[in-house]
Design a protein around this motif. Structure first.
Motif, PDB file in Angstrom:
ATOM      1  N   SER A  25      -5.028   0.399  10.452  1.00 42.67           N
ATOM      2  CA  SER A  25      -4.696  -0.841   9.811  1.00 42.67           C
ATOM      3  C   SER A  25      -4.108  -0.528   8.248  1.00 42.67           C
ATOM      4  O   SER A  25      -4.234   0.476   7.770  1.00 42.67           O
ATOM      5  CB  SER A  25      -6.038  -1.868   9.387  1.00 42.67           C
ATOM      6  OG  SER A  25      -6.630  -0.940   8.841  1.00 42.67           O
ATOM      7  N   MET A  49       0.067   2.661   0.189  1.00 45.07           N
ATOM      8  CA  MET A  49      -0.203   4.155   0.807  1.00 45.07           C
ATOM      9  C   MET A  49      -0.287   4.044   2.112  1.00 45.07           C
ATOM     10  O   MET A  49       0.116   4.816   2.860  1.00 45.07           O
ATOM     11  CB  MET A  49      -1.633   4.728   0.248  1.00 45.07           C
ATOM     12  CG  MET A  49      -1.265   5.104  -1.165  1.00 45.07           C
ATOM     13  SD  MET A  49      -2.940   6.281  -1.618  1.00 45.07           S
ATOM     14  CE  MET A  49      -4.136   5.044  -2.053  1.00 45.07           C
ATOM     15  N   ASP A 106      -0.627  -9.076   5.958  1.00 51.47           N
ATOM     16  CA  ASP A 106       0.293  -9.685   5.258  1.00 51.47           C
ATOM     17  C   ASP A 106       1.662  -9.586   5.793  1.00 51.47           C
ATOM     18  O   ASP A 106       2.023  -8.448   5.910  1.00 51.47           O
ATOM     19  CB  ASP A 106       0.094  -9.002   3.881  1.00 51.47           C
ATOM     20  CG  ASP A 106       0.871  -9.560   2.906  1.00 51.47           C
ATOM     21  OD1 ASP A 106       1.906 -10.282   3.167  1.00 51.47           O
ATOM     22  OD2 ASP A 106       0.719  -9.261   1.589  1.00 51.47           O
ATOM     23  N   TYR A 159     -10.642   7.243   6.252  1.00 51.44           N
ATOM     24  CA  TYR A 159      -9.191   7.555   5.436  1.00 51.44           C
ATOM     25  C   TYR A 159      -9.466   7.450   4.102  1.00 51.44           C
ATOM     26  O   TYR A 159      -8.317   7.223   3.280  1.00 51.44           O
ATOM     27  CB  TYR A 159      -8.075   6.576   6.011  1.00 51.44           C
ATOM     28  CG  TYR A 159      -6.790   7.579   6.053  1.00 51.44           C
ATOM     29  CD1 TYR A 159      -6.497   8.432   4.991  1.00 51.44           C
ATOM     30  CD2 TYR A 159      -6.048   7.833   7.210  1.00 51.44           C
ATOM     31  CE1 TYR A 159      -5.498   9.431   4.873  1.00 51.44           C
ATOM     32  CE2 TYR A 159      -5.163   8.592   7.088  1.00 51.44           C
ATOM     33  CZ  TYR A 159      -4.599   9.425   6.113  1.00 51.44           C
ATOM     34  OH  TYR A 159      -3.876  10.363   5.961  1.00 51.44           O
ATOM     35  N   GLY A 160     -10.690   7.987   3.467  1.00 51.64           N
ATOM     36  CA  GLY A 160     -10.854   7.923   2.024  1.00 51.64           C
ATOM     37  C   GLY A 160     -10.759   6.701   1.317  1.00 51.64           C
ATOM     38  O   GLY A 160     -10.696   6.567   0.246  1.00 51.64           O
TER      39      GLY A 160
END
Ligand SMILES: NC(=O)c1ccc[n+]([C@@H]2O[C@H](COP(=O)([O-])OP(=O)(O)OC[C@H]3O[C@@H](n4cnc5c(N)ncnc54)[C@H](O)[C@@H]3O)[C@@H](O)[C@H]2O)c1
Length: 681
Positions: free
Chosen positions: A256, A261, A282, A407-408
């Motif tokens: 998603s 980034m 969005d 993913y951090g």
């Protein structure tokens, strides 16, 4: 007590000097994304303080007009942005020669700042947010104006001090010292929490710099594409059994986010030859990525998105597809319809999960924005419910063979904070980590950071395409593709970089390199500047790296000696870069994971072709990386130990890394069990 006349006379640089008259409010251009109203809960007394704080930038003659205007901004947007001081129209990082300045660095940083605020680059340019939902260049437009003016007058005998977006002033230093030192959001330990943070932001005394937003080093989503490409490609190799010389062809990646980034995901998967379906709530962000060619197709129906994906997987053709909707709806469909997902992740902004970063299921993006303004408590419950459902669906997919990684973005932490203790390895708290690995623990840490590979980047400050192409060629010539598989991937990356059309904003490039690789390329570039083959170049990196970031939920997630809660490495990196003469050094609280969860630093180095800069490159660049490798080696990370052994040989007589002796784990375990057994008896 001093009065305002005296104060005004004591300064050459202030808004009354920059503007003859109070500027007109510039119009807001329709269609430019706006930051949601930030949560506002200041008391009346604190609101007075916030107003007085903002008016510190404003000459007294304008206070009567601006005090109510600033109060209105505070009440309606949760912050004083000082919109009136915004430049008219769009900003853009222009060629360096078009800026005024007394030193090359002063001009170079203006290029970088204006690129960070470019309408095509920045997430919410009117609110000075570059990326990551809340990452700002500085807090308000008054600061922006002053910073610009300071950079115009800065000489190479001075340093500009930046404290959380506020330009504290110019102080005498030397040509060897940094021209700018930036800190953002560094809070005293016992106040380093969300409540104090929100208050400090609203009071106008704290700035969330993320890293390259407040460190003035953002290069658009390209900056993250290379890391994303390496992560997803290596996830495939490590978890799906794809050989080291093969790519993701025929494989499906689902995630998603098409924001700052996260917008790199589709492009990265295409470069790795795979198929991506990325959910995004969005619509404007989908539109941006479609226009840039970073996403090839868009679908508003999960069935259509997965059908398109399957068609491409069958013929092993790469494609990136945006699904316009909530990621939880997308994976719910995959679960109910037995869609096989190979790799699964999430890149919503969970570091600001209740601040608009994660859209709850069942409402649109626009409804989310409205709710953020009004119903903070109800909104939190909706976010938590969605996070819990999200986790349930991931578990089902993982049981069916999908590889999921965090993913951090603090996703696992957010699920835990939403009350799911099942997500913890020990079933009760996050101390032993989570049941799913983060991409750093499993992939980036051991395969890249531990060797020193990280996000080396440069910007051709002339803005000339030919400079960028020349630097690409020169960097490629510095890489030996046969040394390691990482070098081969990097070689392929830079070989194809121009073809992949990665540039958004200034002419910039990212190229993962290890310490000595970065140094060699930097020296080559500086030589090219010296010979007049290219114009000046800005070097830097982001925080997603070996040495500049202490972040137990991300960059340092694969440090297992207990030191992952310490922030010594990032602080030393910052100080070491300053004393070795980097042009800019930055240190921030928060990074990509949120306040109190990381300390991260960065640098900028302007290559002017001089011998002096050759010396800085030789000392500062290896330090910036190897400080991190040394710490990782000390934490007994295997690949860092081997890298450290080689480094000590190569740099004999100049550098020396302390390496750990390794204890026999079985012997230690037996000893401790025996001792504890005795105590128990
Ligand atoms: N790409 C990387 O390498 C990397 C590395 C580390 C951390 N991160 C983290 O990833 C996160 C995203 O970063 P960003 O700069 O793209 O942020 P961003 O806020 O610009 O983008 C996130 C996007 O997610 C969308 N979104 C939110 N909730 C959604 C939902 N439920 N379903 C579908 N879409 C949803 C938002 O509309 C937004 O466009 C941050 O937390 C960042 O720190 C990224």
């Amino acid at each position: 007590m001093s009065n305002n006349t005296e104060i005004s006379k004591a300064m050459n640089i202030h808004l009354g000097e920059i503007f003859d008259d109070m500027p007109e409010m510039p119009p807001f251009i329709e269609g430019i994304r706006r930051a949601p109203a930030r949560h506002f809960n200041l008391s009346p007394k604190d609101s007075e303080l916030a107003l007085k704080n903002a008016l510190r930038y404003i000459p007294e003659k304008w206070h009567q007009t601006l005090a109510p205007e600033f109060l209105d901004e505070l009440l309606s947007r949760g912050r004083v942005y000082g919109y009136r001081f915004r430049p008219k129209g769009a900003l853009k990082g222009k060629p360096i020669d078009e800026y005024q300045g007394n030193c090359i660095e002063g001009k170079a940083f203006q290029v970088m700042i204006e690129n960070n605020l470019d309408f095509e680059v920045a997430l919410y340019p009117y609110e000075l947010v570059t990326y990551g939902e809340t990452g700002q260049v500085c807090q308000n437009w008054m600061q922006y104006r002053l910073i610009k003016r300071y950079l115009e007058v800065l000489t190479d005998e001075q340093t500009l001090v930046m404290e959380s977006g506020h330009p504290l002033g110019l102080f005498a230093s030397s040509p060897e010292a940094p021209r700018v030192i930036i800190t953002n959001a560094l809070m005293v330990g016992c106040f380093d929490d969300q409540d104090n943070w929100h208050r400090a932001m609203a009071l106008g005394v704290a700035n969330y710099g993320q890293m390259t937003a407040g460190g003035w080093m953002y290069i658009g989503p390209q900056g993250i594409v290379h890391g994303t490409y390496s992560t997803i490609l290596n996830a495939g190799r490590a978890k799906l059994g794809i050989p080291a010389d093969k790519d993701l062809s025929g494989r499906l990646f689902v995630s998603s986010g098409l924001g700052g980034m996260s917008g790199a995901q589709g492009k990265a998967v295409e470069i790795a030859n795979g198929v991506a379906v990325i959910a995004e709530v969005d619509k404007s962000r989908i539109q941006t990525r479609l226009e840039q060619g970073w996403i090839k197709k868009s679908a508003a129906d999960p069935a259509e998105a997965f059908k398109l994906a399957a068609d491409h997987q069958r013929i092993k053709k790469s494609i990136s597809i945006a699904y316009y909707g909530n990621v939880v709806d997308l994976i719910e469909y995959a679960v109910n319809n037995q869609i096989k997902i190979d790799l699964l992740s999430d890149q919503t902004s969970c570091h600001a999960v209740y601040g608009g970063g994660y859209c709850p299921q069942g409402i649109s993006f626009e409804e989310r924005t409205e709710l953020l303004k009004s119903g903070q408590a109800g909104f939190k419950e909706m976010v938590d419910t969605t996070l819990r459902r999200h986790f349930e669906l991931i578990k089902i997919l993982v049981d069916r063979g999908t590889y999921f990684f965090d993913y951090g973005n603090s996703f696992l932490k957010a699920v835990y904070d939403a009350g799911v203790t099942d997500i913890c390895k020990n079933g009760k708290d996050s101390l032993d980590g989570f049941v799913f690995q983060s991409y750093v623990e499993d992939i980036m840490g051991p395969l890249l950071f531990d060797y020193g590979y990280g996000p080396f980047r440069w910007v051709c400050l002339t803005g000339r395409e030919e400079d960028l192409l020349r630097t690409d060629q020169a960097a490629m010539a510095c890489i030996d593709p046969d040394r390691r598989f990482q070098d081969r991937d990097n070689y392929v990356w830079i070989r194809d970089a121009a073809k992949n059309k990665l540039v958004v904003g200034t002419k910039a490039r990212i190229l993962y390199q290890d310490a000595l690789g970065r140094m060699t390329i930097a020296l080559k570039f500086n030589e090219m500047v010296r010979k007049g083959e290219i114009g000046p170049v800005m070097l830097g990196r982001d925080h997603h790296d070996t040495g500049g970031t202490d972040s137990p939920f991300r960059e340092t997630a694969n440090i297992k000696d207990g030191s992952n809660i310490m922030a010594d490495m990032a602080t030393q990196c910052f100080a070491g870069n300053a004393c070795r003469g980097m042009s800019l050094v930055a240190l921030h609280n928060g990074g990509g994971v949120g306040i109190g969860k990381a300390i991260n630093g960065g640098f900028g180095l302007v290559l002017d072709g001089s011998e002096r800069i050759d010396t800085v490159i030789k000392k500062a660049i290896p330090w910036d990386v190897m400080g991190g490798v040394a710490r990782r080696a000390w934490a007994r990370n295997e690949n860092s130990i081997t890298t450290g052994i080689t480094y000590n040989k190569i740099r004999q007589g100049s550098d020396h890394i302390t390496l750990p002796f390794l204890a026999d784990e079985k012997m230690i375990e037996a000893l401790v069990i025996e001792a504890f057994g005795k105590i128990a008896k």
